[in-house]
Motif scaffolding. Structure first.
Motif: not given
Length: 186
Positions: A85-101, A103-110
Protein backbone atom coordinates in the motif's frame (compact mmCIF):
# COMPACT_ATOMS: atom_id res chain seq x y z
CA UNK A 1 0.23 -23.39 -20.10
CA UNK A 2 -1.27 -20.94 -17.62
CA UNK A 3 -4.33 -21.71 -15.54
CA UNK A 4 -6.20 -19.00 -13.69
CA UNK A 5 -7.49 -19.68 -10.19
CA UNK A 6 -10.21 -17.63 -8.51
CA UNK A 7 -9.91 -16.53 -4.83
CA UNK A 8 -6.14 -16.84 -4.42
CA UNK A 9 -5.28 -13.89 -2.19
CA UNK A 10 -2.28 -14.77 -0.02
CA UNK A 11 0.87 -16.86 0.23
CA UNK A 12 -1.01 -19.60 2.11
CA UNK A 13 -3.40 -19.82 -0.85
CA UNK A 14 -0.42 -20.38 -3.14
CA UNK A 15 0.83 -23.24 -0.94
CA UNK A 16 -2.59 -24.90 -0.78
CA UNK A 17 -3.20 -24.62 -4.54
CA UNK A 18 0.28 -25.97 -5.28
CA UNK A 19 -0.43 -28.94 -3.05
CA UNK A 20 -3.74 -29.64 -4.86
CA UNK A 21 -1.93 -29.70 -8.19
CA UNK A 22 0.79 -31.99 -6.85
CA UNK A 23 -1.77 -34.34 -5.25
CA UNK A 24 -3.33 -35.06 -8.65
CA UNK A 25 0.02 -35.50 -10.34
CA UNK A 26 0.51 -32.08 -11.95
CA UNK A 27 3.79 -30.41 -11.03
CA UNK A 28 3.48 -26.63 -11.44
CA UNK A 29 6.35 -24.59 -12.88
CA UNK A 30 5.19 -21.56 -10.90
CA UNK A 31 2.33 -20.63 -8.60
CA UNK A 32 1.45 -16.94 -8.24
CA UNK A 33 -1.63 -15.16 -6.92
CA UNK A 34 -4.43 -16.09 -9.28
CA UNK A 35 -2.41 -18.15 -11.71
CA UNK A 36 -0.55 -21.43 -12.00
CA UNK A 37 1.80 -22.27 -14.83
CA UNK A 38 2.25 -25.91 -15.83
CA UNK A 39 4.58 -27.39 -18.42
CA UNK A 40 2.14 -29.56 -20.37
CA UNK A 41 -1.56 -29.59 -21.18
CA UNK A 42 -3.80 -31.18 -18.57
CA UNK A 43 -5.85 -34.27 -19.40
CA UNK A 44 -9.64 -33.87 -19.16
CA UNK A 45 -9.93 -36.28 -16.18
CA UNK A 46 -7.19 -34.33 -14.36
CA UNK A 47 -8.97 -31.04 -15.08
CA UNK A 48 -12.24 -32.39 -13.63
CA UNK A 49 -10.44 -33.62 -10.51
CA UNK A 50 -8.58 -30.32 -10.22
CA UNK A 51 -11.84 -28.33 -10.39
CA UNK A 52 -13.45 -30.64 -7.80
CA UNK A 53 -10.58 -30.33 -5.34
CA UNK A 54 -10.16 -26.58 -5.83
CA UNK A 55 -13.88 -25.96 -5.26
CA UNK A 56 -13.85 -28.07 -2.10
CA UNK A 57 -11.42 -25.60 -0.52
CA UNK A 58 -12.92 -22.36 -1.83
CA UNK A 59 -11.06 -21.86 -5.10
CA UNK A 60 -12.18 -22.29 -8.70
CA UNK A 61 -10.69 -22.56 -12.15
CA UNK A 62 -11.44 -19.57 -14.38
CA UNK A 63 -12.06 -20.22 -18.06
CA UNK A 64 -13.54 -17.14 -19.73
CA UNK A 65 -11.56 -14.02 -20.61
CA UNK A 66 -13.75 -11.51 -18.70
CA UNK A 67 -13.48 -13.52 -15.49
CA UNK A 68 -9.69 -13.70 -15.87
CA UNK A 69 -9.44 -9.91 -16.16
CA UNK A 70 -11.77 -9.34 -13.20
CA UNK A 71 -9.86 -11.83 -11.08
CA UNK A 72 -6.55 -10.22 -12.05
CA UNK A 73 -7.89 -6.78 -11.04
CA UNK A 74 -9.01 -8.17 -7.67
CA UNK A 75 -5.71 -9.97 -7.14
CA UNK A 76 -3.70 -6.83 -7.90
CA UNK A 77 -5.84 -4.73 -5.53
CA UNK A 78 -5.66 -7.29 -2.73
CA UNK A 79 -1.90 -7.65 -3.14
CA UNK A 80 -1.54 -3.87 -3.20
CA UNK A 81 -3.55 -3.41 0.02
CA UNK A 82 -2.07 -6.38 1.87
CA UNK A 83 1.57 -6.00 0.83
CA UNK A 84 2.41 -2.76 -0.96
CA UNK A 85 0.00 0.00 0.00
CA UNK A 86 2.55 2.59 0.96
CA UNK A 87 4.75 1.78 -2.04
CA UNK A 88 2.19 2.87 -4.62
CA UNK A 89 3.76 5.90 -6.29
CA UNK A 90 0.98 6.44 -8.82
CA UNK A 91 -2.80 6.42 -8.66
CA UNK A 92 -4.79 3.18 -8.76
CA UNK A 93 -6.06 3.64 -12.31
CA UNK A 94 -2.53 4.09 -13.71
CA UNK A 95 -1.26 1.16 -11.66
CA UNK A 96 -3.95 -1.21 -12.97
CA UNK A 97 -3.54 0.01 -16.56
CA UNK A 98 0.22 -0.56 -16.41
CA UNK A 99 -0.05 -3.99 -14.81
CA UNK A 100 -2.81 -5.27 -17.12
CA UNK A 101 -1.73 -3.41 -20.28
CA UNK A 102 -5.25 -2.15 -20.88
CA UNK A 103 -7.01 1.19 -20.83
CA UNK A 104 -8.45 1.95 -17.38
CA UNK A 105 -11.85 2.93 -18.77
CA UNK A 106 -12.18 -0.52 -20.35
CA UNK A 107 -11.13 -2.21 -17.10
CA UNK A 108 -13.48 -0.04 -15.05
CA UNK A 109 -16.48 -0.65 -17.29
CA UNK A 110 -15.88 -4.41 -17.36
CA UNK A 111 -15.45 -4.56 -13.58
CA UNK A 112 -18.60 -2.53 -12.92
CA UNK A 113 -20.61 -4.60 -15.39
CA UNK A 114 -19.60 -7.94 -13.89
CA UNK A 115 -19.24 -7.05 -10.19
CA UNK A 116 -21.99 -4.43 -9.82
CA UNK A 117 -19.58 -2.12 -8.01
CA UNK A 118 -16.74 0.13 -9.05
CA UNK A 119 -13.04 -0.65 -8.83
CA UNK A 120 -12.66 2.30 -6.47
CA UNK A 121 -15.33 0.99 -4.07
CA UNK A 122 -13.76 -2.46 -4.16
CA UNK A 123 -10.36 -0.90 -3.38
CA UNK A 124 -11.81 1.15 -0.51
CA UNK A 125 -13.54 -1.94 0.93
CA UNK A 126 -10.25 -3.84 0.83
CA UNK A 127 -8.47 -0.99 2.59
CA UNK A 128 -11.17 -0.73 5.27
CA UNK A 129 -10.94 -4.48 5.95
CA UNK A 130 -7.17 -4.06 6.36
CA UNK A 131 -7.78 -1.13 8.73
CA UNK A 132 -10.14 -3.34 10.77
CA UNK A 133 -7.48 -6.05 10.91
CA UNK A 134 -4.82 -3.61 12.09
CA UNK A 135 -7.17 -2.04 14.67
CA UNK A 136 -8.02 -5.47 16.08
CA UNK A 137 -4.31 -6.42 16.29
CA UNK A 138 -3.84 -3.23 18.34
CA UNK A 139 -0.14 -2.93 17.43
CA UNK A 140 -0.26 0.34 15.48
CA UNK A 141 -1.74 3.72 16.25
CA UNK A 142 -4.39 5.12 13.91
CA UNK A 143 -1.77 7.52 12.58
CA UNK A 144 0.58 4.62 11.74
CA UNK A 145 -2.28 2.71 10.11
CA UNK A 146 -3.18 5.75 8.00
CA UNK A 147 0.44 6.11 6.89
CA UNK A 148 0.89 2.39 6.13
CA UNK A 149 -2.23 2.34 3.93
CA UNK A 150 -1.31 5.55 2.12
CA UNK A 151 -4.10 7.74 3.52
CA UNK A 152 -3.41 11.46 3.36
CA UNK A 153 -4.36 11.90 7.02
CA UNK A 154 -5.97 10.22 10.01
CA UNK A 155 -9.13 12.23 9.41
CA UNK A 156 -9.32 10.95 5.82
CA UNK A 157 -9.02 7.37 7.10
CA UNK A 158 -11.58 8.03 9.85
CA UNK A 159 -14.08 9.61 7.46
CA UNK A 160 -13.76 6.76 4.95
CA UNK A 161 -13.99 4.17 7.74
CA UNK A 162 -17.16 5.75 9.16
CA UNK A 163 -18.71 6.13 5.69
CA UNK A 164 -18.05 2.45 4.92
CA UNK A 165 -18.78 0.79 8.28
CA UNK A 166 -21.02 3.28 10.06
CA UNK A 167 -18.58 3.38 13.00
CA UNK A 168 -15.62 5.53 13.89
CA UNK A 169 -12.33 3.60 14.14
CA UNK A 170 -12.24 4.22 17.91
CA UNK A 171 -15.78 2.94 18.38
CA UNK A 172 -14.96 -0.11 16.24
CA UNK A 173 -11.89 -0.81 18.38
CA UNK A 174 -14.13 -0.92 21.45
CA UNK A 175 -16.59 -3.33 19.81
CA UNK A 176 -15.37 -6.88 20.23
CA UNK A 177 -18.41 -8.48 18.62
CA UNK A 178 -17.88 -7.04 15.12
CA UNK A 179 -16.36 -9.64 12.87
CA UNK A 180 -14.20 -8.89 9.87
CA UNK A 181 -15.32 -10.07 6.43
CA UNK A 182 -13.27 -12.59 4.56
CA UNK A 183 -11.58 -11.13 1.48
CA UNK A 184 -13.52 -13.30 -0.93
CA UNK A 185 -16.84 -12.14 0.58
CA UNK A 186 -16.24 -8.49 -0.28
Amino acid sequence: MKLYIKNMVCSRCKMVVKSVFENIGIIPISVELGEVEVKNDIAEHQKKELIKQLRSIGFDLIDDKKSKVIDKIKTLIIDLVQNKSNNLKTNLSDYLSQELHQDYTTLSNLFSEVESTTIEKYFINQKIEKVKELIIYDELSLSEIAYSLNYSSVSHLSNQFKKTTGFSPTYFKNLKSIKRKQIEDL
